[in-house]
Design an enzyme around this catalytic site. Sequence first.
Site, PDB file in Angstrom:
ATOM      1  N   HIS A  65       0.819  -1.221   0.000  1.00 44.22           N
ATOM      2  CA  HIS A  65       0.000   0.000   0.000  1.00 44.22           C
ATOM      3  C   HIS A  65       0.850   1.267   0.000  1.00 44.22           C
ATOM      4  CE1 HIS A  65       0.367   0.085   4.531  1.00 44.22           C
ATOM      5  NE2 HIS A  65       0.278   1.389   4.310  1.00 44.22           N
ATOM      6  N   ASP A  91      -0.261  -7.458   1.533  1.00 46.25           N
ATOM      7  CA  ASP A  91       0.303  -6.118   1.607  1.00 46.25           C
ATOM      8  C   ASP A  91       1.821  -6.170   1.761  1.00 46.25           C
ATOM      9  OD1 ASP A  91       0.449  -3.384   1.761  1.00 46.25           O
ATOM     10  OD2 ASP A  91      -0.323  -3.237   3.814  1.00 46.25           O
ATOM     11  N   SER A 142       4.224   2.468   8.124  1.00 39.42           N
ATOM     12  CA  SER A 142       3.858   1.416   7.169  1.00 39.42           C
ATOM     13  C   SER A 142       5.072   0.908   6.401  1.00 39.42           C
ATOM     14  CB  SER A 142       2.841   1.956   6.157  1.00 39.42           C
ATOM     15  OG  SER A 142       1.605   2.211   6.767  1.00 39.42           O
TER      16      SER A 142
END
Length: 255
Positions: free
Chosen positions: A64, A108, A205
């Site tokens: 992502h 992901d 992230s």
Amino acid sequence: MTGPTKLLLLVLMSLCQNGLGSDIVNGKKVPKNLMLYMALVQNSQGQRCGGFLISQDFVLTAAHCNDIKPSTVVLGTHNLKNVTKDMRYGIAKKCIPPHFTKAANGGDIMLLKLSRKPPLNNRVQPVQLPKAANKIKDNAKCRVAGWGLTKTEGPNVDVLQFTEVPIVNLEVCKKQWKIINFDLPKNVICAGGYKVKKGFCQGDSGGPLVCGGTAVGVVSFNMRKDCDYPNVPNVYTDISKYLQWIKDVLKKKSC
């Protein structure tokens, strides 16, 4: 000791005990000689994700993070104020599993092939990956690190932070997320954010979950970008479920 002086001392002690001003979320600075695999993944506007070096020419991060259209990777420093031109690497190729759509649906994970190989030295070293399926024990203490927000809608940091987070049993994790009407995707690990005040936040992230010196997970998502823990467990992509895909990409040097 006078009353006002004593009160001031008590306030200062309380602030120190709560770790204010030294967070990933309730974390602390990473020593210069540790976590030499950490990478900053960045776009031309300065938006950032984390990442980590797994071979001399590949960095692992979250799929992502491709949403920010990353263009460079920084290696070799924990302090972003000290970044020099030689620490910044272009991205030659981005590899994402074909089934990936969004973090909430799983898969992901993304590999970034660097435009040139960094020298491996006392500032840059790759991290070890699992050799087989994940067998981490519940409540095992692992580490997550990043340059992300220190609290919900808070500031990013310039100096790399880390915190220890406990592994949360996957069935417990599923139940906690089910309470808020969300079904966890496959191939994930849960750690932190639940029953503790520690975890990751936005901007972290793509960073690694490291257990015993091995990177076992990739920072994926938390609950509605809410970093005011405890709430529900933080979710990571389980690297062990993608070992063959990673090996194939590294061998081909391409997707």
